[in-house]
Motif scaffolding. Sequence first.
Motif, PDB file in Angstrom:
ATOM      1  N   ILE A 265       5.067  13.577  -4.625  1.00 50.98           N
ATOM      2  CA  ILE A 265       5.124  14.272  -5.837  1.00 50.98           C
ATOM      3  C   ILE A 265       4.667  15.743  -5.447  1.00 50.98           C
ATOM      4  CG2 ILE A 265       3.680  14.942  -7.926  1.00 50.98           C
ATOM      5  CD1 ILE A 265       3.241  11.886  -8.353  1.00 50.98           C
ATOM      6  N   ALA A 266       3.776  15.820  -4.407  1.00 45.58           N
ATOM      7  CA  ALA A 266       3.537  17.179  -3.844  1.00 45.58           C
ATOM      8  C   ALA A 266       4.701  17.758  -3.380  1.00 45.58           C
ATOM      9  CB  ALA A 266       2.547  17.181  -2.839  1.00 45.58           C
ATOM     10  N   VAL A 267       5.442  16.949  -2.540  1.00 45.54           N
ATOM     11  CA  VAL A 267       6.885  17.380  -2.074  1.00 45.54           C
ATOM     12  C   VAL A 267       7.698  17.888  -3.174  1.00 45.54           C
ATOM     13  CG1 VAL A 267       8.957  16.805  -0.714  1.00 45.54           C
ATOM     14  CG2 VAL A 267       6.563  16.066   0.101  1.00 45.54           C
ATOM     15  N   VAL A 268       7.985  17.017  -4.109  1.00 45.63           N
ATOM     16  CA  VAL A 268       8.660  17.461  -5.055  1.00 45.63           C
ATOM     17  C   VAL A 268       8.423  18.644  -5.938  1.00 45.63           C
ATOM     18  CG1 VAL A 268       9.651  16.913  -7.638  1.00 45.63           C
ATOM     19  CG2 VAL A 268       9.751  15.021  -5.731  1.00 45.63           C
TER      20      VAL A 268
ATOM     21  N   PRO B 113       2.352  22.277   6.683  1.00 48.44           N
ATOM     22  CA  PRO B 113       2.873  23.535   6.223  1.00 48.44           C
ATOM     23  C   PRO B 113       3.621  23.493   4.717  1.00 48.44           C
ATOM     24  CG  PRO B 113       3.700  23.333   8.389  1.00 48.44           C
ATOM     25  CD  PRO B 113       3.433  22.119   7.880  1.00 48.44           C
ATOM     26  N   LEU B 114       4.135  22.360   4.352  1.00 47.21           N
ATOM     27  CA  LEU B 114       4.663  22.409   2.979  1.00 47.21           C
ATOM     28  C   LEU B 114       3.801  21.806   2.034  1.00 47.21           C
ATOM     29  CD1 LEU B 114       7.476  22.524   1.318  1.00 47.21           C
ATOM     30  CD2 LEU B 114       7.752  19.999   1.954  1.00 47.21           C
ATOM     31  N   ILE B 115       3.107  20.846   2.132  1.00 45.72           N
ATOM     32  CA  ILE B 115       2.058  20.423   1.105  1.00 45.72           C
ATOM     33  C   ILE B 115       0.626  20.688   1.578  1.00 45.72           C
ATOM     34  CG2 ILE B 115       3.679  18.801   0.209  1.00 45.72           C
ATOM     35  CD1 ILE B 115       2.235  16.527   1.753  1.00 45.72           C
ATOM     36  N   GLY B 116       0.365  21.279   2.520  1.00 48.86           N
ATOM     37  CA  GLY B 116      -0.932  21.489   2.869  1.00 48.86           C
ATOM     38  C   GLY B 116      -1.796  20.365   2.973  1.00 48.86           C
TER      39      GLY B 116
ATOM     40  N   TRP C  30       0.970  -1.264   0.016  1.00 48.77           N
ATOM     41  CA  TRP C  30       0.049  -0.020   0.000  1.00 48.77           C
ATOM     42  C   TRP C  30       0.853   1.418  -0.005  1.00 48.77           C
ATOM     43  CZ3 TRP C  30      -4.832  -1.127  -1.177  1.00 48.77           C
ATOM     44  CH2 TRP C  30      -5.409  -2.493  -0.840  1.00 48.77           C
ATOM     45  N   LEU C  31       2.064   1.103   0.252  1.00 51.21           N
ATOM     46  CA  LEU C  31       2.890   2.348   0.400  1.00 51.21           C
ATOM     47  C   LEU C  31       3.146   3.022  -1.099  1.00 51.21           C
ATOM     48  CD1 LEU C  31       5.728   0.920   2.556  1.00 51.21           C
ATOM     49  CD2 LEU C  31       4.104   2.559   2.982  1.00 51.21           C
ATOM     50  N   VAL C  32       2.620   2.391  -2.129  1.00 48.65           N
ATOM     51  CA  VAL C  32       2.565   2.764  -3.444  1.00 48.65           C
ATOM     52  C   VAL C  32       1.886   4.105  -3.299  1.00 48.65           C
ATOM     53  CG1 VAL C  32       0.619   1.712  -4.209  1.00 48.65           C
ATOM     54  CG2 VAL C  32       2.318   2.452  -5.874  1.00 48.65           C
ATOM     55  N   PHE C  33       1.212   4.405  -2.544  1.00 50.88           N
ATOM     56  CA  PHE C  33       0.084   5.480  -2.443  1.00 50.88           C
ATOM     57  C   PHE C  33       0.727   6.581  -1.911  1.00 50.88           C
ATOM     58  CE2 PHE C  33      -3.184   2.238  -2.746  1.00 50.88           C
ATOM     59  CZ  PHE C  33      -3.843   2.443  -3.736  1.00 50.88           C
ATOM     60  N   LEU C  34       1.863   6.506  -1.479  1.00 50.60           N
ATOM     61  CA  LEU C  34       2.734   7.635  -0.857  1.00 50.60           C
ATOM     62  C   LEU C  34       3.345   8.475  -2.080  1.00 50.60           C
ATOM     63  CD1 LEU C  34       4.712   5.994   2.308  1.00 50.60           C
ATOM     64  CD2 LEU C  34       2.842   7.667   2.058  1.00 50.60           C
TER      65      LEU C  34
ATOM     66  N   ARG D 279      13.833  19.335  -0.319  1.00 51.67           N
ATOM     67  CA  ARG D 279      13.385  18.425  -0.757  1.00 51.67           C
ATOM     68  C   ARG D 279      13.921  17.137  -0.258  1.00 51.67           C
ATOM     69  NH1 ARG D 279      14.059  17.944  -6.966  1.00 51.67           N
ATOM     70  NH2 ARG D 279      12.492  19.870  -7.116  1.00 51.67           N
ATOM     71  N   ALA D 280      15.108  16.909  -0.025  1.00 50.24           N
ATOM     72  CA  ALA D 280      15.882  15.655   0.331  1.00 50.24           C
ATOM     73  C   ALA D 280      15.367  15.407   1.731  1.00 50.24           C
ATOM     74  CB  ALA D 280      17.267  15.950   0.170  1.00 50.24           C
ATOM     75  N   VAL D 281      15.422  16.307   2.672  1.00 48.73           N
ATOM     76  CA  VAL D 281      14.791  16.109   3.952  1.00 48.73           C
ATOM     77  C   VAL D 281      13.357  15.692   4.089  1.00 48.73           C
ATOM     78  CG1 VAL D 281      14.425  17.266   6.032  1.00 48.73           C
ATOM     79  CG2 VAL D 281      16.469  17.731   4.925  1.00 48.73           C
ATOM     80  N   THR D 282      12.765  16.325   3.180  1.00 51.78           N
ATOM     81  CA  THR D 282      11.460  15.920   3.305  1.00 51.78           C
ATOM     82  C   THR D 282      10.931  14.515   2.450  1.00 51.78           C
ATOM     83  OG1 THR D 282      10.576  18.206   3.116  1.00 51.78           O
ATOM     84  CG2 THR D 282       9.006  16.579   2.612  1.00 51.78           C
ATOM     85  N   LEU D 283      11.825  14.187   1.592  1.00 49.20           N
ATOM     86  CA  LEU D 283      11.594  12.995   1.076  1.00 49.20           C
ATOM     87  C   LEU D 283      12.047  11.702   2.041  1.00 49.20           C
ATOM     88  CD1 LEU D 283      12.594  13.590  -2.779  1.00 49.20           C
ATOM     89  CD2 LEU D 283      10.110  13.108  -1.870  1.00 49.20           C
ATOM     90  N   GLY D 284      13.153  12.299   2.503  1.00 55.84           N
ATOM     91  CA  GLY D 284      13.629  11.308   3.780  1.00 55.84           C
ATOM     92  C   GLY D 284      12.660  10.872   4.612  1.00 55.84           C
ATOM     93  N   ALA D 285      11.880  11.919   4.996  1.00 54.84           N
ATOM     94  CA  ALA D 285      10.931  12.059   6.017  1.00 54.84           C
ATOM     95  C   ALA D 285       9.863  11.245   5.684  1.00 54.84           C
ATOM     96  CB  ALA D 285      10.269  13.590   6.466  1.00 54.84           C
TER      97      ALA D 285
END
Length: 380
Positions: free
Chosen positions: A41-44, A107-110, A32-36, A54-60
């Motif tokens: 995409i929103a983060v990018v 705050p980043l992707i709403g 189900w992680l495919v839905f992440l 971007r790197a920090v958020t994708l790492g999160a």
Amino acid sequence: MSPSQAVARAPSDEGYSADPWARHGWVLAAVWLVFLVFPAIAVVEETSDRPLLRAVTLGALVAFAGLYVWGFMRGQRALRCGWGRVDLLIVFGGFLAAAGIMLALIPLIGPGAVGLAPFLASVAAFSFPDRWPLPSVIAVVAMAAVILAQTDALRDVWPLLFLPLLIGGFGLLLRRITLSDERHQVVQRSLAVTAERDRVARDVHDVLGHSLTVVSLKADLAERLIDIDPERAKGELADIRSLTRQSLAEIRATVSGLRVARLADERESAATALRDAGIEAVLPQDGDIVDPAHRITIAWVLRESVTNVIRHSGAQRVEVAWGPSWLEVTDDGRGLRGRKEGSGLTGLRERVGQAGGRIEVEDGIAGGAGPGTRVRVDLP
């Protein structure tokens, strides 16, 4: 988010490691992680000019995925093998950390961060200890509702609220169904144990009741003959020795569940026992007319009925008849006369009932001792 096996339990680590879901269930949890990909995409898109963020958020998000799978499977293992402090720390700590990541992304992707809520609802519904799933799922849904209420685009994103509600509700329902199934299985195992105990008790009663009755008769006969006919007395003692050995073998077979009664053998045994008891017996000769599917049950009924005649009836004559699916044993003894049925007849009713048949007990051949007894068994 998970199949029904997700809430199954096993008694030990050995059972856990032998369960395919326990060893490979992480695959079904991780699919189900495919839905992440949508929050990714929103983060990018939101960090196109900020590569470090971007790197920090994708790492999160990767950390969120790891916490989800780890907490999910650790909770499943604890549900099977029992909860320890480390299990509670990993599951609840991972859940809170994942929730913190979701809140940090707002705050980043709403409102797109609410797309992480279904994973939290899944862990709460499927992997939390008992009594915790329902309030935890409600808390996740409430948190998602508060997040969406703060956005200016509530009219467009409110369907996101249905995802944690749907997945959490489905998980709670599935968990309740599986728990009921587990309880049903426990009851079934208990009933199976009780049925097996009753079977052994009934078979032991039938074997020992018949054998000890015959042994007692032969011992009395040997005692009377020892002075007037020593050779015949020795023969009776030899029969007693053979009978006790046979009974011991039958008891062992009964305990192991391997013993069956043969109609021809039981007929000969009945004839011998009745003759030694001084009771005139009329027995059918052709056992082949009995349906092979019914011979074992009829053999058991014949054994117990003859034992009851010898021990309790005081009869002088017994008549036995059988057909393809029935058996009738009639004596001229004292009859029941309103007395309560003993364990022998009770065992017969249980055995015949298990075979789908019915048993009738009524007056038999009237004689000097009383109205007699007639036992008739009809099988389907």
